[in-house]
Design a protein around this motif. Sequence first.
Motif, PDB file in Angstrom:
ATOM      1  N   UNK A  93       0.835  -1.200   0.000  1.00 53.89           N
ATOM      2  CA  UNK A  93       0.000   0.000   0.000  1.00 53.89           C
ATOM      3  C   UNK A  93       0.872   1.255   0.000  1.00 53.89           C
ATOM      4  N   UNK A  94       0.621   2.155  -0.925  1.00 54.48           N
ATOM      5  CA  UNK A  94       1.329   3.430  -0.979  1.00 54.48           C
ATOM      6  C   UNK A  94       0.466   4.465  -0.280  1.00 54.48           C
ATOM      7  N   UNK A  95       1.009   5.099   0.734  1.00 55.84           N
ATOM      8  CA  UNK A  95       0.262   6.092   1.469  1.00 55.84           C
ATOM      9  C   UNK A  95       0.470   7.472   0.852  1.00 55.84           C
ATOM     10  N   UNK A  96       1.696   7.784   0.505  1.00 55.10           N
ATOM     11  CA  UNK A  96       2.006   9.061  -0.103  1.00 55.10           C
ATOM     12  C   UNK A  96       2.688   8.786  -1.431  1.00 55.10           C
ATOM     13  N   UNK A 104       0.636  13.392  -3.316  1.00 52.97           N
ATOM     14  CA  UNK A 104      -0.777  13.052  -3.145  1.00 52.97           C
ATOM     15  C   UNK A 104      -0.915  11.918  -2.141  1.00 52.97           C
ATOM     16  N   UNK A 105      -2.058  11.882  -1.483  1.00 50.54           N
ATOM     17  CA  UNK A 105      -2.372  10.789  -0.569  1.00 50.54           C
ATOM     18  C   UNK A 105      -3.093   9.688  -1.332  1.00 50.54           C
ATOM     19  N   UNK A 106      -2.848   8.442  -0.944  1.00 46.85           N
ATOM     20  CA  UNK A 106      -3.600   7.352  -1.545  1.00 46.85           C
ATOM     21  C   UNK A 106      -5.045   7.436  -1.058  1.00 46.85           C
ATOM     22  N   UNK A 107      -5.933   6.717  -1.702  1.00 40.72           N
ATOM     23  CA  UNK A 107      -7.340   6.725  -1.314  1.00 40.72           C
ATOM     24  C   UNK A 107      -7.489   6.297   0.140  1.00 40.72           C
ATOM     25  N   UNK A 108      -6.772   5.235   0.550  1.00 41.60           N
ATOM     26  CA  UNK A 108      -6.883   4.753   1.926  1.00 41.60           C
ATOM     27  C   UNK A 108      -6.391   5.808   2.916  1.00 41.60           C
ATOM     28  N   UNK A 109      -5.281   6.451   2.623  1.00 44.75           N
ATOM     29  CA  UNK A 109      -4.768   7.481   3.528  1.00 44.75           C
ATOM     30  C   UNK A 109      -5.741   8.652   3.614  1.00 44.75           C
ATOM     31  N   UNK A 111      -9.003   8.485   3.179  1.00 41.15           N
ATOM     32  CA  UNK A 111     -10.158   8.026   3.966  1.00 41.15           C
ATOM     33  C   UNK A 111      -9.819   7.996   5.451  1.00 41.15           C
ATOM     34  N   UNK A 112      -8.600   7.550   5.792  1.00 41.83           N
ATOM     35  CA  UNK A 112      -8.170   7.534   7.195  1.00 41.83           C
ATOM     36  C   UNK A 112      -8.140   8.954   7.762  1.00 41.83           C
ATOM     37  N   UNK A 113      -7.626   9.908   6.983  1.00 44.21           N
ATOM     38  CA  UNK A 113      -7.575  11.303   7.415  1.00 44.21           C
ATOM     39  C   UNK A 113      -8.982  11.835   7.662  1.00 44.21           C
ATOM     40  N   UNK A 114      -9.901  11.560   6.698  1.00 49.06           N
ATOM     41  CA  UNK A 114     -11.281  12.029   6.837  1.00 49.06           C
ATOM     42  C   UNK A 114     -11.954  11.445   8.080  1.00 49.06           C
ATOM     43  N   UNK A 115     -11.668  10.168   8.354  1.00 48.17           N
ATOM     44  CA  UNK A 115     -12.249   9.519   9.540  1.00 48.17           C
ATOM     45  C   UNK A 115     -11.737  10.176  10.817  1.00 48.17           C
ATOM     46  N   UNK A 116     -10.450  10.484  10.871  1.00 46.74           N
ATOM     47  CA  UNK A 116      -9.888  11.148  12.043  1.00 46.74           C
ATOM     48  C   UNK A 116     -10.477  12.553  12.226  1.00 46.74           C
TER      49      UNK A 116
END
Length: 136
Positions: A93-96, A104-109, A111-116
């Motif tokens: 998984x690429x985060x950045x 750019x942030x990966x989709x998962x990163x 989504x994690x940011x939005x959740x936080x």
Amino acid sequence: MDVLTHCQQQHDLDLAALVTRHALDCFGYIRLVNFVRSMAVSPGELRRLPGASWADHKYMKPVIECDPLLMIDLEDLVGAPAAAPPPADDASRHVVNYEGDYVTLSLQASQDRDELLLQGDEIRQAPGRDEHRHES
């Protein structure tokens, strides 16, 4: 004499201290070394410069082929991992991502940011939160 001892004794350059002071990751360290090599700054000047001085992506290109300073592992240099390794079950998984002049942030990163951020909003809006803040 190894390269770090040489830098310390002959040039009064403590690379470990600079890495720690500027909280450099491996890319920041590479840019620092190449900045020093290309700009020929003295150790005294280097200690006074802000980390942004070598932040330009152009310093990712080695100045010296097979530079011994670029062969140093940051863990060995500062005694602690520069960054946490990716989880074993999701190592690909690429985060950045670096794309040209953009990071750019990966989709998962993302989504994690939005959740936080959502969790932070929920905490700030929790009933009674203001009451506890003013009690002291």
